[in-house]
Each structure stands twice: as structure tokens, then as C-alpha cells.
Design an enzyme around this catalytic site. Structure first.
Site, PDB file in Angstrom:
ATOM      1  N   ALA A   1       0.832  -1.207   0.000  1.00 50.40           N
ATOM      2  CA  ALA A   1       0.000   0.000   0.000  1.00 50.40           C
ATOM      3  C   ALA A   1       0.863   1.252   0.000  1.00 50.40           C
ATOM      4  CB  ALA A   1      -0.927  -0.007   1.216  1.00 50.40           C
TER       5      ALA A   1
ATOM      6  N   CYS B   1      -5.650  -5.491   4.157  1.00 50.64           N
ATOM      7  CA  CYS B   1      -6.796  -5.438   5.068  1.00 50.64           C
ATOM      8  C   CYS B   1      -7.947  -6.310   4.568  1.00 50.64           C
ATOM      9  CB  CYS B   1      -7.297  -4.012   5.232  1.00 50.64           C
ATOM     10  SG  CYS B   1      -6.005  -2.897   5.785  1.00 50.64           S
TER      11      CYS B   1
ATOM     12  N   ARG C   1      -0.033 -12.238   7.003  1.00 52.86           N
ATOM     13  CA  ARG C   1       0.505 -10.947   6.582  1.00 52.86           C
ATOM     14  C   ARG C   1       0.379 -10.782   5.070  1.00 52.86           C
ATOM     15  NH1 ARG C   1       2.006  -5.752   8.102  1.00 52.86           N
ATOM     16  NH2 ARG C   1       3.166  -4.935   6.330  1.00 52.86           N
TER      17      ARG C   1
ATOM     18  N   ILE D   1      16.439   9.875   1.204  1.00 58.90           N
ATOM     19  CA  ILE D   1      15.748   8.621   1.539  1.00 58.90           C
ATOM     20  C   ILE D   1      14.482   8.952   2.327  1.00 58.90           C
ATOM     21  CG2 ILE D   1      15.861   6.369   2.655  1.00 58.90           C
ATOM     22  CD1 ILE D   1      18.810   6.281   2.225  1.00 58.90           C
TER      23      ILE D   1
ATOM     24  N   ASP E   1       4.161   0.736   7.194  1.00 57.64           N
ATOM     25  CA  ASP E   1       4.372  -0.065   8.402  1.00 57.64           C
ATOM     26  C   ASP E   1       5.817  -0.123   8.882  1.00 57.64           C
ATOM     27  OD1 ASP E   1       1.711  -0.529   8.062  1.00 57.64           O
ATOM     28  OD2 ASP E   1       1.849  -2.703   7.910  1.00 57.64           O
TER      29      ASP E   1
END
Lengths: 461, 461
Positions: free
Chosen positions: B13, B45, B139, B288, B293
Site C-alpha cells: 500500500a 486489510c 501478513r 531517503i 508499516d
């Protein structure tokens, strides 16, 4: 010390709520409610659902009957009308049948509501001057019952006025199987709630449901000697007329505040015809408060005095008036945000804040964006939610939102009301974490997307 | 002038969204996405819905396949892993099979996501040291397929961890017909989302659905030589153990940020283990960026560095990182509000802002109210919506909300996120015009009622 005497004129959402909160705030106060009607406090906003049959009976709309109030030591009187207020002696004259009683008060709450406007239409009365059979308004529980009774045998109905009540009544009668035509003088439906571009989606849905929608047109005459047989509809633009056969005509062209009694007491009446109130629901006359549809209060965004005309506002104002009538100090928000909604089958229609026209009339420089985006992730059944957001050109604070979709419009309008009340900027709403969940909403909520689009437009300006 | 070279590590995502927005912002940029997985950008999700079968197939969760990116001139590579970043020469080493390729970048976006934590459990591996058959994490899309495959023949499952993923996975497996036990070390379910008093309602619903819920307990060992045959569950309070027979064990005890690669480049790693980012998604190393997550960002209310861990946040951060990677200047909100929700059958569970424990740990003095009120008018079928609101004792600004009900919790949590982000006080929320409509909400919305109750408590303090 003797207990405070509070008299509340009107037993609807505003008056009934005032009585309840006065009682909560003061267990000793003598509280009387004077209601013209017999039913106690009922849900006016529910009338259309009882009319359509979605709600089984009109009586189930009664939320607090007279007995409920009596049990709480509130003298809820039905079938009475207040005729004169004498503010110097704090006296109110109350008529029941042919008897007038004088009641003295310490505080008075005027919650007399509104009365449906009756438009100038040729042939609306019989030659003897009485109301013609088959012509209705929808304000009271009795009105609702009368319409439903006629709807049971009628084949077709014309609704004059495509405001919230008109549109809801049109859909209710359609639901009962009638052929329904709705006639609106403005160029689009729900003209005080939605901008024309948003209203178009609603109008389309109404047509899909089989309702004939005539905008930019007026009911100009009613034909039929004793009862309605047809109406003549006149196009505003060129005066062209057409005749529509129908068994009933529902007048839904707006509601006027019932402010005559307050006027007799010397309460200031505003340009809207409503009783002027401040954030304590105080009128211009000492010890007299007003609440609900009979009052006018400033719009939160434009500052323009506005009629309230919504059930939830009546409840909020009733609460404030009731608490203050017994000596409390409750306050309204500094203005009306006026969140409002209606439902059609598979469609939620909601708005908060003024329309673009209302904002422009108030001299507020705004920009708007309109998007129609998926209301859920692609792998759940989803449909488009149309979102129009309006923000100040200067500073980008959101001032209004209009939403139409099959789900989630009402609660998103409420979310926008919070954003409007707190001056949230378009770029902030674009980033705010709405509640992403595949069955409920996509990761970028339709509100985020609409706000992003608006923020970009504002930035480019 | 040559075009900018942007490399994005991770194709989920955050990474996928970064690529999309980089492309939107710069049509000339050379954009490469390095994804370990094969599927392109899919909805993590949504995995539980494909697992339960509410969504037909796992493949329908793929929102943007590799081809979709290629069509937009984005070099989306699958099955590759980045091994080393050399920030001085702006070089990243990429492994595909046994071949390493050096890629040079102008800007790098690290969106490496998270990895499920594997708790210390006796017997979790076979004696040879390999993973025991029947033990799963959830996951990736492949994880989901593996669980579903096993779920098709298994009779019973144990879920370790009753966070959002654990609870959703438990319900999905129950939906597939398994006997499900969920084990949570904390005293209540969803401990980082809900206060225990609110969680109770959710736990009750889980029990009603037939899920066995064991809070204050840990899976302490796995029995079975090659595959799971049973697990031993230990009560935290007294160490008492019980054995539960099961065919599968799903580990859902949390996710650790995958920050090793960023660490190798010298990016600052925070106390949570996540890559430290600012409101531009910049890391401590020039050129960077990080998103999703793998990153940590300050909590909006407490200021405490927090893991993001939500799909909608990954999308928001991906957008900002992508735009900035091509030289733009996009910004996040100044902190994470962390609106979050799950669904159970006939139940929406949502929250925004920190829990009471998190607020107390941050030294913020708060008060809370909890009400359970009808979510609609009495004459529409209705049920209770539980609303807990939390506000600062000083100043009364709302800082959190937790909602549980059969409808309207998710979007009301989003409305509360707006209130929290704008510092709306409890007494303001009590007065705000939510969207009253009989089929949608009562005149005083559950949020109004909860806020009123909280305002009263705050006032009395």
C-alpha cells in the site's frame, strides 16, 4: 421561596424537550405545557415514514404522550391555545373550548412551531370559500393520517414544492402505489439544501423511481368543483401551462414560523418572520424564551438570520430554553450549521452548511469541488458517493458539504458539520484519518478525495 | 536535464501508492518498484474477508497488478529483494535469484512494511528446526491462501493474540466452521485499540458467535511432532495451564517494522524499531524517504513515536513520500490520529486516538464518559451504540473515541477523528448538528449524548 412557574407554549419537539430539561434542571419548578394538539410530543420527521407504511402506524411516532409528562409532574395540557401574552404582568391567556384561563408565569418558553405556507393558487378553495377536498398539507399527525386515508383510494397525486418535505412526501405516496408528479418553482429539487449540480443526481433517482419531476414550474390552478380533479401547472420561464389529472394535491412550499403570539408580547420578529433569539434562546422580552421552528437564529457561516426548521435543532434549542427558563445558563452553538438529510430508496441525501447560492448572497467568496467516487474498496459491492465540498477562497476553511450516495452520506455530512464548525481547511480534511475498513470505506475516504481535489483547486487559484 | 530516478523498495500500500503519486507528480521520472512478492499492490486489510469467503477470492484483493504499473511507465519488479543501501553513492543492491544488480537512485522510498512477530513458544519448531506444520501468520496473500487451505480440512484453530488481525482471523475461521479459541496476554481483547470496559462488549459478541476467548493468557507450547496437535495455554496471573486440541495455530501477536535495510543505510531507527520520519516522510538520511508499516511517526495527541500499522496511513504516507521523492513538498498531518476499525457480524468496532492507558502513560490528564444509547429513533428497529469519549481534563478538548454498535460506529469514529484533530471540546460536540433522520440517527445523536455526559463530568470535576 416558592417554586418557579414555567409555561411552555407548544408541545412539539422544542416545547416537549424544553419541559423535559426544565424538569431535569429543577425538580421543584411548576411546569405547564400548552399544546394545541392531542397527541403529546411526537416525531414530525417520522410522518412520511408512517405515511409510506415503512413505520406501521402514526401512533408509534408518539415519543412522549401527555401521560408521560404528567408522571414527571409536568402539566401537559392538550387541545388548548394561548391567545395573548401580557409580559408586564407575566400573564398568558389560554383558551380551551370557550373558556379563557389566565396563567401567570415566571418564565415563558414559546415553541409554537410553524404553519405550512399556502400558496396563491386559483381554485384552491370552493366557491363557498372552504378548503377544497383533496388538498393537503403535511405538518401534523392528523395531516399525515388524512393524506394516508386519501392515498388509500387515490390514483395520482401532485406535490407542490420539492423541498425536503415535498420530496419525502412524493416518495411516500409513490411507495403507496400512486402516480406522483412533483412541481418545483426553482430550477432544481431541494433548492435550499443542494446546489443544482448535486440535486441533479437526486432528481434522476426520483425519475427512476417513477416520480414525474417538473422543475421551474408552479401549480397555478386547481380544477374541480368540490374536490381536486386536476391541476394546471405553469412553466415559470415562459408561462406555458399543462394540465395534470390528479385526485389529491399536497402543498409543500415551505413553513412559516408561528410567531404571532410572540409578536403580541412585543418579542422582536426578524426578517424571516421568526422570533429573534440569542444563544440562550432569549427573546427581546425579559423572561420569554423561544425555541424551534418559530424562531430565527444566525447561520454559523453567513451570520444571516435563518429559520431553524429541523427536528434536531428544535431539540437542541428546547434543551437550552428549558434549562434557562428555570434559571440555568445553557448556550447554543454560536450559529446554525443546519445539517440536514432525506432518504430515498437506496439513496441518502445530506448536506451541512449553506448552499453556494446562500454563500454568494452573503458575500462569501468560496470555491467548490465535486467528485463521485467509490464508497468502498473494489472487491466489496460498491457504488458512487457524490461529494461536493465548499470552502472559503481565503484561508480554505470548509463551509459546506453536500453528499448523495447509497450509503454513508448522512454520517459523513455529520462529520463535515464538525469540520465546518471547527474551521477545518480543505487540505486538512484531505489528510484526516477517516475509518478505513473494506466493508465500510476505502483507504482514502470519499471525503479525503473530495477535499484533496478542492485543496488543489484552491491552491491553483 | 536528465529525469529523476526514484527507487521504491516495497510494493504494498505504501510503496505502490508512492509510485502512483510520484508518477502523477512527475511524468518524466524513472520510477522502479522493488517487490518481494509477485502479486503487485493488493489489499492486506482484505485478507480476512477472502479467508472467510465474504470476498470470493484472494486474487480479487489485487488492486494494481504489476502490469498496471508497467502501463504507467513504472518498472514494477517482482520477486526481488533489496540487500544493501549505499547512501553516499546512492546505490541500492537488488537480489533476484542469485544475481545482484546495482541500481543508482536520486531518491529512495523505503516501504518495506512489517513482519509478523514470532513469540517465544516451546515446540514451535520441529526438532529439526523447521517451522511446524499447521502454524501460520497472516501478513501476505500467500499466508492467507495457506490458512484458507488448512481451514478447509481443519476442525479447530487457536489464535494467539486478540489484536485487530487476531480477532478478524478468529471470526473468519469461525465463519469457515472451525472451533476457534483466541488467546490474549492482556486482560481484554483489542488492547491497543479499546479500553477494557469497551472491549467487554466486543468480547461478549465474540463469545455469542461461538469463539472461545481466553484473556490474560499465553500460548506457552505447541504439541505434536511434525504438526500442531494441541497447544498449552498458560494463565498469566498464576501460571495455571490447560491444553487445547487444535489442527492449526495462527500467530497474531503483532507486527515488527521491517527496518533492517533502512538501518543499513544509516537511517535513524526509533524506539519502536520503526524508521523515524518527519511530516515530509523524510528519514534522517538525505534523499531517503520512508512510508507505511516500516516507519514510526509521532502520535497526534501524545507526541509519542508510534508505528503506523494501518492501511489508510500507509496510503497517506505513500502519497507524501512519492510526491516528495520527485521534488514536491507534500506534508502529513502533524501526527497520527490512528482511526481504526474492525467488523464482526452485526457489529462495528471503531476507535480514534489513544486509549486511556496510552494517554495516562504519556502523562495526559483525561476524563472519559461511556454511554450506550439507541442508534435510531424508537419507531425504527434500533440497537444500542456504545460510545466512549475521552477528553483532556484541562480545556476539555477531545482526544479519543471508542465506539461499538451494530451500525454507524465506523463513520462516527471518523467524525471523532475530525473533532480530535481540531481540538473540539466535549461541550461543542454535545451541541454539534449531526445528521438527524429517523432511519439514520436520533435527533440527539449518540455522539451528542456521550459528549454531553462527558461535558457534565468535566464541569463537576
Amino acid at each position: 421561596m416558592s417554586s418557579k412557574k414555567v409555561v411552555i407554549v407548544g408541545g412539539g419537539a422544542a416545547g416537549g424537550t424544553a419541559a423535559q430539561f426544565a424538569r431535569k434542571a429543577d425538580r421543584e419548578a411548576q411546569i405547564a405545557v400548552l399544546s394545541r394538539e392531542e397527541h403529546g410530543q411526537y416525531s414530525r420527521c417520522g410522518l412520511v415514514y408512517a405515511l409510506s407504511g415503512v413505520v406501521e402506524s402514526f401512533d408509534s411516532l408518539i415519543e412522549f404522550g401527555p401521560g408521560w409528562f404528567q408522571e414527571r409532574g409536568i402539566d401537559y395540557r392538550t387541545g388548548v391555545s394561548a391567545t395573548i401574552i401580557e409580559p408586564n404582568s407575566r400573564r398568558i391567556d389560554v383558551l380551551k373550548g370557550h373558556n379563557t384561563e389566565n396563567i401567570f408565569y415566571d418564565s415563558l418558553v414559546i415553541a409554537t412551531g410553524g404553519v405550512p405556507k399556502i400558496p396563491e393558487i386559483d381554485g384552491i378553495h370552493t366557491t363557498e370559500g372552504s378548503a377544497k377536498d383533496g388538498i393537503f398539507v403535511l405538518r401534523t399527525l392528523e395531516d399525515g393520517k388524512h393524506i394516508k386515508e386519501r392515498g388509500a383510494t387515490a390514483k395520482s397525486a401532485v406535490i407542490a414544492g420539492a423541498g425536503m418535505i415535498g420530496v419525502e412526501a412524493a416518495d411516500a405516496l409513490r411507495h403507496l402505489g400512486l402516480n406522483v408528479t412533483i412541481v418545483e418553482a426553482e430550477g432544481s429539487v431541494l433548492p435550499t439544501m443542494l446546489d443544482p449540480d448535486v440535486a441533479e443526481t437526486v432528481e434522476l433517482r426520483m425519475r427512476e423511481l417513477g416520480i414525474v419531476v417538473k422543475t421551474g414550474a408552479l401549480v397555478s390552478s386547481v380544477n374541480g368543483a368540490r374536490g381536486v380533479e386536476s391541476v394546471r401547472v405553469k412553466r415559470v420561464a415562459d408561462g406555458a401551462t399543462a394540465e395534470i389529472n390528479c385526485d389529491m394535491l399536497v402543498l409543500a412550499v415551505g413553513t412559516a414560523p408561528a410567531a404571532k403570539l410572540a409578536g403580541s408580547a412585543g418579542c422582536a420578529i426578524g426578517a424571516t418572520g421568526g422570533i429573534v433569539i440569542d444563544d440562550r434562546c432569549s427573546t427581546s422580552v425579559q423572561n420569554i424564551f423561544a425555541a424551534g421552528d418559530c424562531s430565527e437564529y444566525r447561520d454559523f457561516i453567513t451570520g444571516v438570520p435563518s429559520l431553524c426548521g429541523m427536528g434536531h435543532i428544535a431539540v437542541q434549542q428546547g434543551r437550552v430554553a428549558g434549562i434557562n427558563a428555570v434559571g440555568g445558563d445553557a448556550r447554543l452553538l454560536p450559529g446554525l450549521v443546519t445539517t440536514r438529510g432525506i432518504s430515498l430508496p437506496d439513496m441518502e441525501v445530506s448536506a451541512t452548511g449553506p448552499t453556494t447560492d446562500q454563500l454568494k448572497a452573503a458575500g462569501i467568496d468560496v470555491m467548490a469541488s465535486r467528485v463521485a467516487v467509490d464508497d468502498r474498496v473494489p472487491y466489496f459491492p460498491n457504488s458512487k458517493l457524490a461529494v461536493k465540498l465548499i470552502a472559503r477562497a481565503d484561508g480554505h476553511a470548509l463551509v459546506g458539504a453536500q453528499l448523495v450516495g447509497s450509503r454513508g452520506a448522512h454520517l459523513r455530512a455529520a462529520a463535515c458539520a464538525i469540520a465546518v464548525a471547527k474551521g477545518m481547511r480543505a487540505e486538512e480534511l484531505a489528510r484526516i484519518e477517516m475509518c478505513y475498513l473494506p466493508p465500510a470505506a476505502p483507504p482514502l475516504d470519499p471525503l479525503n478525495v473530495a477535499a484533496e481535489f478542492l485543496a488543489k483547486r484552491l491552491e491553483k487559484r
